[in-house]
Design a protein around this motif. Structure first.
Motif, PDB file in Angstrom:
ATOM      1  N   MET A   1       0.913  -1.561  -0.027  1.00 11.06           N
ATOM      2  CA  MET A   1       0.636  -0.338   0.250  1.00 11.06           C
ATOM      3  C   MET A   1       1.065   1.142  -0.044  1.00 11.06           C
ATOM      4  N   LYS A   2       0.330   2.497  -0.503  1.00  9.93           N
ATOM      5  CA  LYS A   2       1.540   3.217  -0.466  1.00  9.93           C
ATOM      6  C   LYS A   2       0.401   4.349   0.216  1.00  9.93           C
ATOM      7  N   ASN A   3       1.203   5.742   0.532  1.00  6.22           N
ATOM      8  CA  ASN A   3       0.131   6.882   1.416  1.00  6.22           C
ATOM      9  C   ASN A   3      -0.584   7.461   0.049  1.00  6.22           C
ATOM     10  N   GLY A   4      -1.746   7.856   0.305  1.00  8.32           N
ATOM     11  CA  GLY A   4      -2.670   8.194  -0.413  1.00  8.32           C
ATOM     12  C   GLY A   4      -3.282   7.565  -1.019  1.00  8.32           C
ATOM     13  N   THR A   5      -3.405   5.968  -0.930  1.00  4.33           N
ATOM     14  CA  THR A   5      -4.003   4.873  -1.721  1.00  4.33           C
ATOM     15  C   THR A   5      -5.801   5.324  -1.356  1.00  4.33           C
ATOM     16  N   ILE A   6      -6.294   4.962  -2.384  1.00  2.81           N
ATOM     17  CA  ILE A   6      -7.896   4.919  -1.918  1.00  2.81           C
ATOM     18  C   ILE A   6      -8.425   3.481  -2.168  1.00  2.81           C
ATOM     19  N   LEU A   7      -9.144   2.938  -1.064  1.00  8.26           N
ATOM     20  CA  LEU A   7     -10.160   2.146  -1.719  1.00  8.26           C
ATOM     21  C   LEU A   7     -11.185   2.104  -1.843  1.00  8.26           C
ATOM     22  N   LYS A   8     -11.946   2.224  -2.548  1.00  6.87           N
ATOM     23  CA  LYS A   8     -12.842   2.703  -2.814  1.00  6.87           C
ATOM     24  C   LYS A   8     -14.329   1.095  -2.411  1.00  6.87           C
ATOM     25  N   TYR A   9     -15.348   1.000  -2.342  1.00 12.26           N
ATOM     26  CA  TYR A   9     -16.173   0.257  -1.592  1.00 12.26           C
ATOM     27  C   TYR A   9     -17.954   0.050  -1.797  1.00 12.26           C
ATOM     28  N   LEU A  10     -17.657   0.132  -3.496  1.00 12.78           N
ATOM     29  CA  LEU A  10     -19.539   0.390  -4.162  1.00 12.78           C
ATOM     30  C   LEU A  10     -20.826  -0.004  -3.233  1.00 12.78           C
ATOM     31  N   ASP A  11     -21.540   0.591  -3.146  1.00 16.38           N
ATOM     32  CA  ASP A  11     -23.058  -0.135  -2.205  1.00 16.38           C
ATOM     33  C   ASP A  11     -22.454   0.582  -0.686  1.00 16.38           C
ATOM     34  N   LEU A  12     -21.471   0.779  -0.351  1.00 23.01           N
ATOM     35  CA  LEU A  12     -21.084   0.673   1.105  1.00 23.01           C
ATOM     36  C   LEU A  12     -21.353   2.375   1.770  1.00 23.01           C
ATOM     37  N   GLY A  13     -21.808   3.219   1.606  1.00 18.77           N
ATOM     38  CA  GLY A  13     -21.924   4.421   1.607  1.00 18.77           C
ATOM     39  C   GLY A  13     -22.866   4.774   2.365  1.00 18.77           C
ATOM     40  N   ASP A  14     -23.085   5.634   3.408  1.00 15.33           N
ATOM     41  CA  ASP A  14     -24.348   6.062   3.617  1.00 15.33           C
ATOM     42  C   ASP A  14     -25.386   6.252   2.863  1.00 15.33           C
ATOM     43  N   ASP A  15     -26.750   5.539   3.586  1.00 14.50           N
ATOM     44  CA  ASP A  15     -27.915   4.940   3.605  1.00 14.50           C
ATOM     45  C   ASP A  15     -29.233   5.649   4.668  1.00 14.50           C
ATOM     46  N   SER A  16     -28.805   6.682   4.677  1.00 18.51           N
ATOM     47  CA  SER A  16     -29.590   7.450   6.046  1.00 18.51           C
ATOM     48  C   SER A  16     -31.179   8.041   4.607  1.00 18.51           C
ATOM     49  N   TYR A  17     -31.000   7.575   3.929  1.00 13.41           N
ATOM     50  CA  TYR A  17     -31.959   9.106   3.168  1.00 13.41           C
ATOM     51  C   TYR A  17     -32.986   7.341   1.840  1.00 13.41           C
ATOM     52  N   ALA A  18     -34.055   6.903   2.325  1.00 13.86           N
ATOM     53  CA  ALA A  18     -34.600   5.727   1.599  1.00 13.86           C
ATOM     54  C   ALA A  18     -34.619   5.627   0.371  1.00 13.86           C
ATOM     55  N   ASP A  19     -34.668   7.149  -0.443  1.00 11.02           N
ATOM     56  CA  ASP A  19     -34.834   7.698  -1.519  1.00 11.02           C
ATOM     57  C   ASP A  19     -34.458   7.014  -2.284  1.00 11.02           C
ATOM     58  N   ILE A  20     -32.844   7.344  -1.879  1.00 10.87           N
ATOM     59  CA  ILE A  20     -31.438   7.782  -2.834  1.00 10.87           C
ATOM     60  C   ILE A  20     -30.776   6.450  -2.805  1.00 10.87           C
ATOM     61  N   PRO A  21     -30.438   5.365  -3.607  1.00 12.05           N
ATOM     62  CA  PRO A  21     -29.226   4.868  -3.502  1.00 12.05           C
ATOM     63  C   PRO A  21     -28.147   5.025  -2.405  1.00 12.05           C
ATOM     64  N   ARG A  22     -27.074   3.660  -2.094  1.00  9.17           N
ATOM     65  CA  ARG A  22     -25.903   4.202  -0.710  1.00  9.17           C
ATOM     66  C   ARG A  22     -25.483   4.726  -1.995  1.00  9.17           C
ATOM     67  N   GLY A  23     -23.842   5.290  -1.492  1.00  6.77           N
ATOM     68  CA  GLY A  23     -22.952   5.930  -2.597  1.00  6.77           C
ATOM     69  C   GLY A  23     -21.892   4.730  -2.135  1.00  6.77           C
ATOM     70  N   CYS A  24     -20.899   5.552  -2.280  1.00  8.19           N
ATOM     71  CA  CYS A  24     -19.366   5.145  -1.593  1.00  8.19           C
ATOM     72  C   CYS A  24     -19.249   5.309  -0.822  1.00  8.19           C
ATOM     73  N   LEU A  25     -17.772   3.459  -0.426  1.00  3.66           N
ATOM     74  CA  LEU A  25     -17.179   3.896   1.031  1.00  3.66           C
ATOM     75  C   LEU A  25     -15.746   3.778   0.087  1.00  3.66           C
ATOM     76  N   ASN A  26     -15.032   5.473   1.152  1.00  3.46           N
ATOM     77  CA  ASN A  26     -14.028   5.431   0.300  1.00  3.46           C
ATOM     78  C   ASN A  26     -12.530   5.851   1.401  1.00  3.46           C
ATOM     79  N   ILE A  27     -12.153   4.762   1.921  1.00  6.20           N
ATOM     80  CA  ILE A  27     -10.628   4.654   2.887  1.00  6.20           C
ATOM     81  C   ILE A  27      -9.251   5.114   2.050  1.00  6.20           C
ATOM     82  N   ILE A  28      -8.841   6.266   2.113  1.00  4.49           N
ATOM     83  CA  ILE A  28      -7.893   6.463   2.161  1.00  4.49           C
ATOM     84  C   ILE A  28      -6.986   6.481   2.849  1.00  4.49           C
TER      85      ILE A  28
END
Length: 91
Positions: free
Chosen positions: A1-28
């Motif tokens: 792993m290098k400094n600044g690497t971004i790990l992106k996980y689809l559909d694991l982001g915020d789900d606080s709005y029922a009518d909007i699909p989940r976003g992405c979880l980005n880990i830097i």
């Protein structure tokens, strides 16, 4: 792993709005400096203080690495700044 690497996980982001699909979880990834080891590219370096007799006569010493201990040979007449490589010890 290098400094600044971004790990992106689809559909694991915020789900606080029922009518909007989940976003992405980005880990830097941020790698903090270590007091004993330095990293240059994919290689790890450490400065090993030697007594003069080991540097002049040569020696075999034990080095404790992150999760293991191994022996390394110090060649006779080693000078300040001499690099000794331990191949294939990384992850």
């Amino acid at each position: 792993m290098k400094n600044g690497t971004i790990l992106k996980y689809l559909d694991l982001g915020d789900d606080s709005y029922a009518d909007i699909p989940r976003g992405c979880l980005n880990i830097i990834i941020h790698i903090e400096p270590h007091q004993k080891y330095t990293r240059k590219g994919d290689d790890i370096y450490m400065i090993l203080p030697l007594n003069p007799f080991d540097a002049i006569l040569g020696s075999t010493i034990s080095i404790t690495f992150i999760d293991s201990t191994f022996k390394i040979k110090i060649p006779p007449n080693s000078n300040t700044g001499t690099e000794i490589t331990k191949l294939y010890s990384g992850f």
